[in-house]
Design an enzyme around this catalytic site. Structure first.
Site, short mmCIF file in Angstrom:
data_model
loop_
_atom_site.label_atom_id
_atom_site.label_comp_id
_atom_site.label_asym_id
_atom_site.label_seq_id
_atom_site.Cartn_x
_atom_site.Cartn_y
_atom_site.Cartn_z
N LYS A 127 0.87 -1.19 0.00
CA LYS A 127 0.00 0.00 0.00
C LYS A 127 0.90 1.23 0.00
CE LYS A 127 -4.37 1.28 0.22
NZ LYS A 127 -5.57 0.64 -0.33
N ASP A 167 -6.92 4.61 -4.62
CA ASP A 167 -7.59 4.45 -3.32
C ASP A 167 -8.20 5.83 -3.06
OD1 ASP A 167 -7.94 2.60 -0.88
OD2 ASP A 167 -7.22 4.41 0.06
P1 NDP Z 1 -12.84 8.10 -2.87
O1 NDP Z 1 -11.78 9.08 -2.64
O2 NDP Z 1 -13.36 7.89 -4.26
O3 NDP Z 1 -14.09 8.40 -1.93
C1 NDP Z 1 -13.97 8.44 -0.55
C2 NDP Z 1 -15.29 8.91 0.03
O4 NDP Z 1 -15.22 8.82 1.44
C3 NDP Z 1 -15.60 10.36 -0.29
O5 NDP Z 1 -16.99 10.54 -0.33
C4 NDP Z 1 -14.97 11.08 0.90
O6 NDP Z 1 -15.52 12.36 1.17
C5 NDP Z 1 -15.28 10.13 2.03
N1 NDP Z 1 -14.24 10.25 3.08
C6 NDP Z 1 -12.90 10.16 2.92
N2 NDP Z 1 -12.28 10.36 4.08
C7 NDP Z 1 -13.24 10.57 4.99
C8 NDP Z 1 -13.24 10.83 6.38
N3 NDP Z 1 -12.09 10.92 7.06
N4 NDP Z 1 -14.43 10.99 6.99
C9 NDP Z 1 -15.59 10.88 6.30
N5 NDP Z 1 -15.65 10.65 4.99
C10 NDP Z 1 -14.49 10.49 4.34
O7 NDP Z 1 -12.27 6.70 -2.28
P2 NDP Z 1 -12.77 5.23 -2.58
O8 NDP Z 1 -14.23 5.21 -2.78
O9 NDP Z 1 -11.88 4.64 -3.59
O10 NDP Z 1 -12.39 4.51 -1.19
C11 NDP Z 1 -13.30 4.46 -0.08
C12 NDP Z 1 -12.87 3.35 0.86
O11 NDP Z 1 -12.87 2.09 0.17
C13 NDP Z 1 -11.47 3.48 1.45
O12 NDP Z 1 -11.46 2.93 2.75
C14 NDP Z 1 -10.63 2.62 0.53
O13 NDP Z 1 -9.44 2.16 1.16
C15 NDP Z 1 -11.60 1.48 0.28
N6 NDP Z 1 -11.31 0.68 -0.91
C16 NDP Z 1 -11.28 1.24 -2.16
C17 NDP Z 1 -11.05 0.46 -3.25
C18 NDP Z 1 -11.12 1.01 -4.64
O14 NDP Z 1 -11.08 0.20 -5.59
N7 NDP Z 1 -11.27 2.30 -4.84
C19 NDP Z 1 -10.75 -0.98 -3.13
C20 NDP Z 1 -10.89 -1.49 -1.78
C21 NDP Z 1 -11.13 -0.66 -0.73
P3 NDP Z 1 -14.74 13.68 0.70
O15 NDP Z 1 -14.88 13.72 -0.78
O16 NDP Z 1 -15.43 14.78 1.41
O17 NDP Z 1 -13.31 13.48 1.15
#
Ligand code: NDP
Length: 446
Positions: A127, A167
């Protein structure tokens, strides 16, 4: 934890990594569920596999200087933790978020080892990321940052060594800048990153894969317990890549998604989320979720993302970030009749929240298994790149569905075999570990 060796290992790990609470939380959770395996297979302790497992093979930390639009030099910190390559090249995303530090990257890299093993595909765990915040930056600033980040990272990665992906904060735009810089520095067009654009080696269905895979896994879990998405009311936190495509697939499976969020607040839409509107706001215009309520009659916006769990629902899909469901939030979900929690984000439930789900008899799909569809499809992207060939959307989606179904049965089967029927968290840890642990035993001390 009762096993004395594992207890001692945990103490030594805490002493050696004193400021890494997320990493220690993740290791503790895994070691605890491996206790029955240690009884049945004491060689994992005797041969040093457990000691090696909790120490990354390599950890890289570097300076990322870049120039902002006003001409000022900014300096961020870059990380890549290459945790375990026992069953394949390191594989895991890059996260760009101000909260990124060594503890977060190590927790994510550690989890990735077992998740990747569970997919049944030949990929190790890693990671990386940076404390850079892409929010509010111009495209030119994001490009300069990504180019600087890759100017160091390229020395440590490669299609058979380490293959990063996206991510939080790293989507198609960032992957494009990173890949362009890698290609320029190495003079090589290869599958060194996944999540690439379709015109330069990306896979169809990769964008949808984590969210879709989450729903495929959850669907298997629900059906095995005489439940289903059909007619269920669903709450999804986040409105990023995982959340959007979880929403799309849950709706296709007959559910009504009534709430989504971002880091500042959440929207409640009793008529059901209008996903086209969310996609336009988030994927195209890069706006906040509060703008959804302004454009959708009947929807309400509430400041503060954590309160989203107070909305009554049947199924909760946390898809934002780590530790977003506390004990109190879990109690609210349980008392409002929620019967299943399936984790799209990594480690979104605190250990106390998971204890509440268990006590309330709720179904629980742990991230390691439930969100593995993203990395599984990344591995399919690597296969297509190696073959210099592309599969259709249906072909990739079909493979994804089969992988998630197999994964569910492997996790459920391992839980059953080790005397914890229905405990998918333990089952996922055990099934994921056994393959990696056996490979490490085969290599001897390396
Ligand atoms: P994105 O950046 O596309 O979206 C993240 C979302 O979560 C946004 O809506 C963001 O809001 C919100 N967010 C981020 N940080 C916080 C926080 N501290 N408190 C509240 N809301 C928060 O990321 P992904 O959708 O790709 O990833 C989301 C999760 O899924 C993570 O845990 C990631 O590790 C996991 N994941 C992702 C994969 C992938 O293929 N993308 C694969 C496996 C796991 P804002 O825009 O306001 O920051």
């Amino acid at each position: 934890m009762k096993n004395e060796y594992l207890q001692d290992l945990m103490l030594r790990l805490a002493a050696r990594n004193p400021a890494q609470p997320e990493f220690l939380q993740a290791v503790h959770e895994v070691l605890e569920s491996l206790e029955p395996v240690m009884e049945a297979r004491p060689e994992f302790i005797r041969e040093g596999v457990m000691d090696c497992l909790v120490e990354p093979e390599r950890s890289i930390r570097f300076r990322v200087p870049w120039v902002d639009d006003t001409g000022r030099v900014q300096v961020n910190r870059g990380f890549r933790v290459q945790f375990n390559s026992a069953i394949g090249p390191y594989k895991g995303g890059l996260r760009f978020h101000p909260s990124v530090n060594e503890s977060i990257i190590k927790f994510l890299g550690f989890e990735q080892i077992f998740k990747n093993s569970l997919t049944g595909l030949p990929i190790g765990g890693g990671k990386g990321g940076s404390d850079f915040d892409p929010k509010g930056k111009s495209d030119a600033e994001v490009m300069r940052f990504c180019q600087s980040f890759m100017s160091e990272l390229f020395k440590h990665i490669g299609p058979d060594t380490d293959v990063p992906a996206g991510d939080i904060g790293v989507g198609g735009r960032e992957i494009g800048y990173l890949f362009g810089q890698y290609k320029r520095l190495c003079n090589e067009f290869c599958g060194v990153l996944t999540g690439k654009g379709l015109s330069y080696g990306g896979s169809l269905a990769r964008k949808e894969a984590t969210g879709y895979g989450l729903c495929y896994f959850t669907d298997n879990m629900l059906r095995a317990n005489d439940r289903s998405f059909d007619g269920a009311k669903v709450v999804i936190s986040g409105s990023g890549n995982v959340a959007i495509y979880a929403c799309e697939k849950a709706a296709q499976l007959g559910a009504k998604v009534v709430a989504m969020s971002d880091s500042t607040g959440y929207v409640y839409d009793p008529a059901g989320i209008d996903l086209d509107l969310v996609k336009r706001l988030k994927e195209v215009e890069r706006r906040r979720i509060r703008d959804y309520a302004a454009q959708r009659p009947g929807a309400q916006y509430h400041e503060g993302c954590r309160d989203i769990w107070s909305i009554p629902c049947d199924i909760a899909l946390p898809c934002a970030t780590q530790n977003e469901i506390s004990e109190e939030s879990a109690k609210l979900l349980a008392s409002n009749g929620c019967f299943a929690v399936a984790e799209g984000a990594n480690m979104p439930s605190t250990p106390e929240a998971i204890a509440v789900y268990r006590a309330a008899g709720m179904l629980f799909a742990p991230a390691k298994a439930a969100n593995a569809g993203g990395v599984a499809t990344s591995a399919l992207e690597m296969s297509q790149n190696s073959m210099r060939y592309s599969w259709s959307f249906e072909e990739v989606d079909n493979r994804l569905r089969h992988i998630m179904t197999d994964l569910y049965h492997n996790a459920a089967g391992a839980a059953e075999a080790y005397g914890m029927p229905g405990d998918l968290a333990a089952g996922a840890n055990i099934a994921g570990f056994l393959k990696v642990g056996d490979a490490m035993l085969a290599y001897g001390v390396v």
